[in-house]
Design a protein around this motif. Structure first.
Motif, mmCIF file in Angstrom:
data_model
loop_
_atom_site.group_PDB
_atom_site.id
_atom_site.type_symbol
_atom_site.label_atom_id
_atom_site.label_comp_id
_atom_site.label_asym_id
_atom_site.label_seq_id
_atom_site.Cartn_x
_atom_site.Cartn_y
_atom_site.Cartn_z
ATOM 1 N N GLY A 50 0.862 -1.182 0.000
ATOM 2 C CA GLY A 50 0.000 0.000 0.000
ATOM 3 C C GLY A 50 0.891 1.223 0.000
ATOM 4 O O GLY A 50 1.712 1.406 -0.894
ATOM 5 N N ASP A 103 1.628 7.196 -7.331
ATOM 6 C CA ASP A 103 0.173 7.003 -7.391
ATOM 7 C C ASP A 103 -0.531 8.210 -7.995
ATOM 8 O O ASP A 103 -1.497 8.066 -8.753
ATOM 9 N N MET A 157 -5.798 -0.926 -5.467
ATOM 10 C CA MET A 157 -5.425 -0.009 -4.383
ATOM 11 C C MET A 157 -6.542 0.099 -3.350
ATOM 12 O O MET A 157 -6.296 0.032 -2.141
ATOM 13 N N SER A 184 1.991 0.430 -3.767
ATOM 14 C CA SER A 184 0.553 0.156 -3.825
ATOM 15 C C SER A 184 0.137 -0.482 -5.147
ATOM 16 O O SER A 184 -1.032 -0.819 -5.322
ATOM 17 N N TYR A 185 1.061 -0.608 -6.096
ATOM 18 C CA TYR A 185 0.821 -1.371 -7.317
ATOM 19 C C TYR A 185 2.155 -1.938 -7.776
ATOM 20 O O TYR A 185 3.204 -1.660 -7.166
#
Length: 344
Positions: free
Chosen positions: A42, A305, A107, A203-204
């Motif tokens: 995250g 992000d 997410m 987060s990805y």
């Protein structure tokens, strides 16, 4: 393999060490078994804010989906919106939906329920679509800047320059460039052995965050990514800047104050969106190489992000609602059902 209980100590090591090509395990070997699952953290250090982030992301994602979908539907349905600018805008809306949909649902799942696992295949599929979409988007922003240059600086030759054949060639070139850039990068990273930690401090599935978990030297893929993105984005930014400089020169030569203000307002809003797209993305890339010790990890992740979520949310507003012709078509489409119902 490190579990989620090992996460605090693992993240501490990631924060304290600069990028290093030191081998973390056995040398590269095709026989090393690939992991079945990665675990996405995250935003490290901001776990207490994850629920608030999930709500914010859900709101922005809904706005992006609704706004970009409306723009695509209106442009496809209205035969009067066949100018190159609207065609590029329609493609941009589709790319924005793909880019946001590649990362935001996962997410939100991580931030709201803590479901952080992602399969090996899904991770690299997400990586490919995210970075290919960003490469296509920067090409589309360049095409739209060129469209505005021709419309303002060479209005009498607009239709003869931006013919359907030229537009198709530009779109195909932009797509091929993204595929040529991403395919070798995805191949290099997906063929690295991952025999150590499978916890991704992101987060990805951002390529550098994943590559640094490999048991072999990730330097070739990371260097390819840095050089490739610098060339692609750098060339596009230079050409976009040149287009808007020429546009500004032409605008300041106009005698009508109203026309001057209209052109400046349109170009200014476009530049704001481009800044929100390019700055966080490029800053996050260079920080990953040069500023790991001085920039907190959660700041690096937030920057990565932002440039995937904010532009798809703002593009329908900046490029769509601020364009009078498109705004009128959207308004007529929205009020048409109510108009018919009131007459019946």
């Amino acid at each position: 393999m490190e579990t989620m209980q090992d996460l605090p100590s693992y993240l501490d090591r990631m924060n304290r060490k600069a990028f290093s090509p030191v081998m973390l395990g056995p040398p590269y070997n095709h026989t090393v078994e690939t992991p079945a699952t990665f675990y996405l953290v995250g935003i490290p250090g901001l776990q207490s804010s994850h629920l608030w982030l999930a709500v914010s992301l859900s709101a922005m994602y809904t706005t992006a989906l609704v706004g970009n979908s409306i723009i695509m539907v209106v442009i496809c349905m209205d035969s009067t919106l066949r100018e190159p600018m609207f065609c590029f805008l329609c493609v941009l809306a589709a790319v924005d939906i793909i880019m946001a949909s590649s990362v935001v649902p996962k997410m939100v799942s991580i931030f709201s329920s803590g479901h952080s696992s992602i399969s090996f295949q899904a991770c690299f599929t997400q990586m490919y679509f995210v970075h290919a979409a960003t490469a296509v988007e920067t090409g589309l922003l360049l095409a739209m800047a060129f469209d505005r240059y021709v419309a303002i600086c060479k209005p009498l030759h607009y239709k003869s320059i931006l013919t359907p054949r030229v537009m198709l060639g530009m779109s195909v070139t932009i797509t091929i460039r993204a595929v040529i850039f991403m395919t070798p990068l995805s191949w290099m990273i997906s063929h690295l052995p991952f025999c150590g930690s499978h916890v991704v401090p992101h987060s990805y599935c951002e390529h550098m965050a994943v590559a640094k978990l490999a048991c072999a030297d990730p330097m070739p893929s990371c260097l390819y990514s840095l050089i490739g993105s610098s060339i692609v984005v750098g060339a596009d930014v230079v050409l976009i800047a040149a287009s808007y400089i020429l546009i500004l020169r032409a605008v300041f030569g106009l005698s009508s104050k109203n026309a001057k203000w209209k052109a400046l307002s349109t170009c200014g809003s476009h530049v704001v969106v481009m800044a929100l797209y390019y700055l966080p993305g490029m800053v996050s890339v260079y920080i990953s190489w040069l500023g790991q010790d001085s920039v907190p990890l959660h700041t690096q992740v937030l920057l990565s992000d932002f440039y995937l979520v904010i532009p798809p949310t703002l593009n329908p507003i900046i490029y769509g609602l601020r364009t009078k012709q498109l705004r009128e078509r959207i308004w007529s489409l929205l009020i048409c059902p109510f108009h018919h119902s009131s007459q019946s």
